[in-house]
Write a protein that holds these residues in place. Sequence first.
Motif, mmCIF file in Angstrom:
data_model
loop_
_atom_site.group_PDB
_atom_site.id
_atom_site.type_symbol
_atom_site.label_atom_id
_atom_site.label_comp_id
_atom_site.label_asym_id
_atom_site.label_seq_id
_atom_site.Cartn_x
_atom_site.Cartn_y
_atom_site.Cartn_z
ATOM 1 N N UNK A 16 52.948 26.886 37.174
ATOM 2 C CA UNK A 16 54.274 27.412 37.497
ATOM 3 C C UNK A 16 54.912 28.163 36.332
ATOM 4 N N UNK A 17 54.830 27.627 35.132
ATOM 5 C CA UNK A 17 55.457 28.314 33.995
ATOM 6 C C UNK A 17 54.768 29.642 33.681
ATOM 7 N N UNK A 18 53.431 29.693 33.605
ATOM 8 C CA UNK A 18 52.792 31.002 33.420
ATOM 9 C C UNK A 18 53.112 31.990 34.544
ATOM 10 N N UNK A 19 53.253 31.498 35.777
ATOM 11 C CA UNK A 19 53.610 32.388 36.887
ATOM 12 C C UNK A 19 55.018 32.951 36.716
ATOM 13 N N UNK A 22 54.656 35.682 34.226
ATOM 14 C CA UNK A 22 54.054 36.842 34.884
ATOM 15 C C UNK A 22 55.100 37.605 35.682
ATOM 16 N N UNK A 23 55.934 36.895 36.422
ATOM 17 C CA UNK A 23 57.000 37.525 37.197
ATOM 18 C C UNK A 23 57.931 38.314 36.280
ATOM 19 N N UNK A 24 58.314 37.703 35.170
ATOM 20 C CA UNK A 24 59.240 38.367 34.248
ATOM 21 C C UNK A 24 58.617 39.585 33.576
ATOM 22 N N UNK A 25 57.375 39.446 33.103
ATOM 23 C CA UNK A 25 56.757 40.522 32.319
ATOM 24 C C UNK A 25 56.108 41.613 33.165
ATOM 25 N N UNK A 26 55.538 41.247 34.299
ATOM 26 C CA UNK A 26 54.790 42.233 35.088
ATOM 27 C C UNK A 26 55.588 42.825 36.238
ATOM 28 N N UNK A 27 56.729 42.219 36.577
ATOM 29 C CA UNK A 27 57.489 42.756 37.700
ATOM 30 C C UNK A 27 58.938 43.068 37.300
ATOM 31 N N UNK A 28 59.649 42.067 36.821
ATOM 32 C CA UNK A 28 61.073 42.266 36.541
ATOM 33 C C UNK A 28 61.335 43.225 35.384
ATOM 34 N N UNK A 68 48.350 41.656 42.596
ATOM 35 C CA UNK A 68 46.951 41.504 42.199
ATOM 36 C C UNK A 68 46.772 40.453 41.119
ATOM 37 N N UNK A 69 47.647 40.463 40.120
ATOM 38 C CA UNK A 69 47.569 39.458 39.053
ATOM 39 C C UNK A 69 47.869 38.066 39.594
ATOM 40 N N UNK A 70 48.838 37.976 40.471
ATOM 41 C CA UNK A 70 49.171 36.670 41.063
ATOM 42 C C UNK A 70 47.982 36.114 41.851
ATOM 43 N N UNK A 71 47.272 36.977 42.559
ATOM 44 C CA UNK A 71 46.081 36.548 43.293
ATOM 45 C C UNK A 71 45.009 36.045 42.321
ATOM 46 N N UNK A 72 44.873 36.713 41.188
ATOM 47 C CA UNK A 72 43.907 36.260 40.178
ATOM 48 C C UNK A 72 44.305 34.893 39.618
ATOM 49 N N UNK A 73 45.601 34.673 39.420
ATOM 50 C CA UNK A 73 46.075 33.382 38.942
ATOM 51 C C UNK A 73 45.676 32.263 39.901
ATOM 52 N N UNK A 74 45.764 32.532 41.196
ATOM 53 C CA UNK A 74 45.448 31.523 42.199
ATOM 54 C C UNK A 74 43.973 31.117 42.156
ATOM 55 N N UNK A 75 43.124 31.966 41.616
ATOM 56 C CA UNK A 75 41.683 31.680 41.552
ATOM 57 C C UNK A 75 41.290 30.795 40.374
ATOM 58 N N UNK A 76 42.146 30.641 39.385
ATOM 59 C CA UNK A 76 41.774 29.912 38.167
ATOM 60 C C UNK A 76 41.501 28.447 38.508
ATOM 61 N N UNK A 77 40.276 28.009 38.236
ATOM 62 C CA UNK A 77 39.924 26.612 38.467
ATOM 63 C C UNK A 77 38.592 26.279 37.795
ATOM 64 N N UNK A 78 38.309 24.991 37.767
ATOM 65 C CA UNK A 78 37.023 24.482 37.284
ATOM 66 C C UNK A 78 36.560 23.426 38.286
ATOM 67 N N UNK A 79 35.264 23.433 38.579
ATOM 68 C CA UNK A 79 34.737 22.433 39.501
ATOM 69 C C UNK A 79 33.282 22.127 39.151
#
Length: 193
Positions: A16-19, A22-28, A68-79
């Motif tokens: 949530x905090x990195x998102x 991202x909202x502040x730097x890449x959009x606002x 596009x960046x937000x979609x990439x954020x949603x992919x971050x994981x380890x399994x």
Amino acid sequence: MSSAGVTNLALSASMQRPLRWLLALALLLPLTLVAASLALTWSLARTTPVVLVAPAAVFATTLAMYLGLRRRFARIHARIEDGRLHLETGFSRRDYALAELAANGMRVVDLDAERDHRPGLRTWGIGLPELASGWFRLRDGERALCILTGAWNRVCLLRAHDGTRILLSLADPATLHAALASARPVRGVDGSA
């Protein structure tokens, strides 16, 4: 969380905090700059509505980039799946055999104390406050694949067979440690695997 041989490794902190960054730097921020320049242009030149074409294009491009960046954020994981550690950093995807990683072992390190292992130069990935995901050069010059979230005081450090370091911020490092221990080949009395 595990289903049908897949173990998702929870990250140590929420995204949530990195998102929000991202909202502040890449959009606002870009949209604020466009609005300010448009207002200044409009007030100084009293131009025609054709001047709105450029800001509209910038708005559309900025919005597309943010989504596009937000979609990439949603992919971050380890399994862990089928004896392999699968890492998705948002910009790249790698997987490593657990048996190969187990040979070099895993350490839990505090990156504030062991500063040589901290990410330095980002070569391909995402870097925001409380998030480093992707390929980095560490301060000691080594190459590393990182998924670091939140505070970096409990980070799993592994080394792949090709020399790449892997840095992961996991909520429960014991899950990965147990998977690595079970992947280690059992040695016989004569030392053979």
